[in-house]
Design an enzyme around this catalytic site. Structure first.
Site, PDB file in Angstrom:
ATOM      1  CB  SER A  93      43.747  39.810  34.713  1.00 27.83           C
ATOM      2  OG  SER A  93      44.131  41.055  34.161  1.00 27.83           O
ATOM      3  CB  SER A  94      42.991  43.709  39.151  1.00 31.10           C
ATOM      4  OG  SER A  94      43.672  42.960  40.117  1.00 31.10           O
ATOM      5  CG  MET A  95      37.316  44.860  37.900  1.00 32.17           C
ATOM      6  SD  MET A  95      35.996  45.648  38.879  1.00 32.17           S
ATOM      7  CE  MET A  95      35.471  46.942  37.746  1.00 32.17           C
TER       8      MET A  95
END
Length: 406
Positions: A93-95
């Site tokens: 889950s990306s920043m």
């Protein structure tokens, strides 16, 4: 979740939105509302964190951490690694700050048809569904079957029936095309012809573009309106945002470590001439690395040793050539070349570095991306640098993709 956990989640979402606003990455009220509304914890129940010595990974589970500690972790502005292939992170889950940059650049409008490449946990697809207002108009493609199933279930619980497709993201998803918006959530060093063809006239594509020297920027590409383009011809223009970005690579885009390891075992030739060479100067600048990775197709690693000196590996896999540079003093470098065509490879690097400096060392955002038919290239003045466009594989038909609906 208990009422207390729900309340705490809402508080932390509000704090995250405030943080993203302070960072300057969150500007529009609609994107801010999407982050404030959708619970990230609904899509992430575990993650992997590097051990203290940096040599391995530790698994963190939501149930084991406890609600308070887990929610605080989920709403920090950091990437959450959710899947490993051996020791290699393969999904995450990306920043949130990177997500915000991408969504602001994408400018999703209510009712638009949207395609996402790289579903992962499904959190970004949920944000897209909230922004378009019609979950069925969002299509998201994931190559890993179990991730697609998990994301589909989480999306159905939170925003509704987003279309989750199990397929190769490089092929997009033609049955639901054209798309007004297309978002790629993993980095790539090339474009897919399928994405370009499936983009509607006037449509916009946002992609974390990252070349072989690990310099990444968000690319914003727009297809020309039908009235502006030649009849029956794909055309468009694009540019990169100035801020660096780093995402996990799409499948098939990983660095060619095997070739690097093979060349490193070959006999080396030593050079000492380029004491203040153009190549070392360019490689120490992000804009220089950005130029060299497109101008030469270089792969490699650039960084500092524990002693604070620069160390660089520049690889040309097709030529089986490696150039290894080590900083000896501020004005002296040791250059080791390996491979039969290493001398030619070094000359190509020098020519590209000289070209960049002659043009005034342009930063990435000064280059325009031009798109005509099946060709894309960077342009500054009259100088062009090609960007690879992957052809659509004839053997992977739309019908084959459609059979992968989860």
């Amino acid at each position: 979740m208990s009422e207390e956990e729900t309340r705490r989640s809402q508080e932390l979402r509000a704090q995250l939105v405030a943080h993203l606003r302070r960072c300057g990455v969150l500007r529009s009220a609609r994107v801010a509302a999407a982050f404030a509304t959708l619970p990230r914890e609904a899509f992430v129940s575990h993650c992997y964190v590097r051990t203290g010595d940096g040599r391995g990974w530790q698994s963190w589970q939501a149930e084991a951490c406890g609600p308070e500690r887990w929610l605080e972790l989920v709403y920090t502005d950091q990437v959450l690694v959710t899947r490993l292939d051996g020791d290699w992170p393969s999904s995450s889950s990306s920043m949130p700050s990177y997500m915000a940059r991408m969504l602001e650049a994408l400018e999703v409008q209510p009712g638009q048809q949207v395609l996402e490449i790289g579903t992962g946990t499904g959190y970004t697809a949920a944000l897209l569904a909230w922004l378009t207002g019609e979950p069925r108009r969002v299509v998201t493609v994931e190559v890993v079957p179990e991730l697609a199933v998990q994301a589909r279930e989480a999306l159905l619980r939170t925003v509704g029936p987003v279309r989750v497709i199990r397929a190769d993201g490089w092929l997009g998803y033609a049955p639901a095309a054209p798309y007004e918006r297309l978002l790629v959530t993993a980095s790539a060093a090339s474009l897919s012809l399928a994405w370009l063809r499936q983009l509607a006239p006037g449509g916009r594509l946002v992609l974390p573009l990252q070349g072989g020297l690990q310099e990444g920027r968000l690319l914003v590409l727009e297809r020309a309106e039908a009235a502006e383009a030649e009849p029956g011809r794909l055309q468009g223009r694009g540019h990169c945002l100035p801020e660096p970005c780093a995402f996990m690579p799409l499948t098939g885009e990983r660095f060619c470590l095997q070739v690097l390891n093979e060349l490193s075992r070959q006999p080396a030739r030593q050079w000492h001439e380029p004491a203040t060479g153009l190549v070392p100067q360019a490689l120490q600048e992000p804009a220089g690395r950005w130029w060299l990775q497109w101008a030469t197709g270089a792969f490699g690693t650039v960084g500092r040793t524990r002693a604070g000196q620069w160390m660089v590996n520049c690889l040309q896999p097709q030529q089986q050539a490696l150039v290894h540079l080590e900083e000896e003093t501020a004005s002296s470098w040791r250059v080791r070349a390996q491979g039969r065509e290493a001398a030619q490879w070094w000359q190509q690097l020098e020519a590209a570095a000289a070209q960049w400096q002659a043009l005034g060392c342009p930063p990435p955002e000064a280059l325009e991306l031009c798109w005509e038919g099946t060709a894309c290239w960077w342009q500054v003045g009259t100088t062009r640098l090609p960007l690879v466009v992957r052809p659509v594989e004839a053997s992977r038909s739309c019908e084959a993709q459609a059979s992968g609906i989860s």
